[in-house]
Design a protein around this motif. Structure first.
Motif, PDB file in Angstrom:
ATOM      1  N   THR A  28      39.166  43.860  43.683  1.00 48.42           N
ATOM      2  CA  THR A  28      39.541  42.760  44.580  1.00 48.42           C
ATOM      3  C   THR A  28      41.018  42.405  44.484  1.00 48.42           C
ATOM      4  N   SER A  29      41.767  43.156  43.708  1.00 49.67           N
ATOM      5  CA  SER A  29      43.192  42.829  43.564  1.00 49.67           C
ATOM      6  C   SER A  29      43.946  44.053  43.043  1.00 49.67           C
ATOM      7  N   ILE A  31      45.800  47.064  41.448  1.00 51.65           N
ATOM      8  CA  ILE A  31      45.738  48.534  41.476  1.00 51.65           C
ATOM      9  C   ILE A  31      44.396  49.033  42.032  1.00 51.65           C
ATOM     10  N   ARG A  58      35.658  39.002  41.393  1.00 51.52           N
ATOM     11  CA  ARG A  58      35.223  37.599  41.447  1.00 51.52           C
ATOM     12  C   ARG A  58      35.553  36.944  42.788  1.00 51.52           C
ATOM     13  N   ASN A  59      36.673  37.336  43.355  1.00 48.82           N
ATOM     14  CA  ASN A  59      37.243  36.600  44.479  1.00 48.82           C
ATOM     15  C   ASN A  59      36.666  37.110  45.812  1.00 48.82           C
ATOM     16  N   LEU A  87      33.198  39.519  34.202  1.00 51.21           N
ATOM     17  CA  LEU A  87      32.863  40.860  33.680  1.00 51.21           C
ATOM     18  C   LEU A  87      33.087  40.968  32.185  1.00 51.21           C
ATOM     19  N   GLY A 121      40.856  43.034  34.536  1.00 54.45           N
ATOM     20  CA  GLY A 121      41.744  42.561  33.464  1.00 54.45           C
ATOM     21  C   GLY A 121      42.143  41.146  33.748  1.00 54.45           C
ATOM     22  N   VAL A 229      53.290  47.512  38.352  1.00 56.80           N
ATOM     23  CA  VAL A 229      52.866  47.477  39.752  1.00 56.80           C
ATOM     24  C   VAL A 229      52.628  46.015  40.113  1.00 56.80           C
ATOM     25  N   THR A 233      48.295  38.882  41.119  1.00 56.49           N
ATOM     26  CA  THR A 233      48.093  38.159  39.853  1.00 56.49           C
ATOM     27  C   THR A 233      49.414  37.772  39.184  1.00 56.49           C
TER      28      THR A 233
END
Ligand SMILES: NC(=O)c1ccc[n+]([C@@H]2O[C@H](COP(=O)([O-])OP(=O)(O)OC[C@H]3O[C@@H](n4cnc5c(N)ncnc54)[C@H](OP(=O)(O)O)[C@@H]3O)[C@@H](O)[C@H]2O)c1
Length: 352
Positions: A28-29, A31, A58-59, A87, A121, A229, A233
């Protein structure tokens, strides 16, 4: 090092070779998202054979946007989002893996996973924070939950004819000190993020080598450091204010020198599914042509586990693993990790 032109060429070969089934934990974000985007884009642009993708995160709002983006890029693809609250809990990993199984079951004989990306992460600034299952949250997100997902999805991974590629995006090559008597880093005097990262990198290598040995010809396991990258976040409240300000200032000026462009990162991650990174062979490794595959964590082509830098190059440091008996340590890390899973599965808190 893999040249970018080779990356794009090999990605065309990949998408034209067969329909692909891919799962993205952390899709969802950042990489994970960029890799899915690159894969859907390559399928669309090069008349690929088809794509089924599972996105775990989650998002839900971000997931809706990503799914819409993928559907507009490559409408023939099938995209499914699985929302998960956390997770870092092994029981949640199990739940989402069961949901992926259920979704794949509909495809009968074709049920499989060809490419599994693990890029979940969180903040790297937390003190040691134990989950209710007894594992440090950071270590769970970046090691235990990832290895659990591989184990739980193994029956689907083993059905891939690619053969299947598991890609864990984290900090390959960043091993430093290692405390085998305290793998969980329960001693707060030893714990820091840097130390936890070092443990997780050793444990990635050793656990993955065990898996590659158990499932020759079937499974390539890659741990990669992706380079810098920039993703959403970097500007979110998960990171401290000083960090966010630093990036807002630095990125526009130095970004192009210090960072990997998102599109390139996505394409390079897709390229890890190429035949460059072979599984361990049940036959003699001599059957591989010299130079045709990347060197792996055994220092030669053919063991099926790869420690890579952001350009897909080998960054493994064998000398660090010579400090101990590697066979013994592999077993120790395997037993520790599997024990954690068994204890948690039985409803108890892991204290090992
Ligand atoms: N980007 C870099 O420059 C860089 C450099 C070196 C290493 N890495 C490592 O590479 C990995 C991927 O990086 P990235 O930039 O793609 O990260 P990212 O943009 O922050 O994405 C992380 C993903 O993990 C999910 N996630 C985080 N905490 C979670 C939790 N508790 N439960 C479930 N899902 C959770 C997020 O879900 P939601 O967004 O849905 O909340 C998101 O999908 C991370 O482990 C990072 O530490 C990144």
């Amino acid at each position: 090092m893999v040249e970018l032109k080779d990356v794009y060429e090999e990605n065309v070969t990949l998408v034209q070779s067969r329909p692909l089934v891919a799962a993205f934990f952390g899709g969802t974000s950042g990489i994970g998202h960029q890799t899915l985007r690159a894969l859907a884009g390559a399928e669309a642009e090069h008349n690929g054979k088809g794509l089924r993708a599972y996105i775990v995160g989650r998002n839900a709002i971000a997931a809706d946007e990503i799914l819409a983006e993928c559907r507009s890029l490559y409408p023939q693809g099938q995209y499914t989002f699985f929302k998960i609250d956390d997770l870092s809990l092994i029981r949640n990993v199990d739940r989402v893996c069961a949901e992926i199984f259920e979704a794949e079951r509909k495809h009968g004989q074709n049920a499989r996973i060809d490419y599994l990306m693990l890029s979940q992460g969180g903040s790297i600034f937390l003190p040691r924070t134990e989950t209710k299952e007894g594992i440090d949250m950071t270590m769970s997100l970046m090691y235990y939950s990832r290895m659990r997902a591989i184990i739980q999805l193994l029956p689907l991974l083993l059905k891939s004819t690619l053969p299947s590629k598991v890609v864990s995006v984290y900090a390959a090559g960043m091993e430093a000190k290692f405390y085998p008597e305290d793998l969980s880093l329960r001693d707060l005097k030893l714990y820091s993020y840097g130390q936890a990262r070092s443990h997780m990198v050793y444990m990635h290598t050793l656990f993955m080598e065990m898996l590659a040995e158990k499932y020759p010809d079937k499974l390539s396991l890659i741990h990669i450091f992706p380079g810098l990258v920039i993703g959403p976040t970097f500007y979110s409240s998960e990171f401290p204010l000083w960090f966010r300000i630093m990036f807002r200032v630095i990125n526009p000026i130095f970004g192009r020198f210090l960072t990997v462009p998102r599109q390139e990162s996505g394409a390079r991650m897709v390229n890890l599914a190429s035949s460059r990174y072979l599984p361990r062979s049940s036959n003699s490794p001599k059957s591989y042509q010299e130079g045709s595959v990347e060197v792996d964590t055994k220092g030669k082509p053919g063991s099926g586990v790869y420690s890579l830098g952001w350009k897909g190059e080998n960054n493994f440091k064998p000398e660090l693993y010579e400090e101990f008996d590697k066979d013994e340590m592999r077993k120790k890390v395997w037993d520790h990790t599997v024990k954690a899973f068994e204890v948690i599965e039985a409803g108890n808190m892991f204290t090992g």
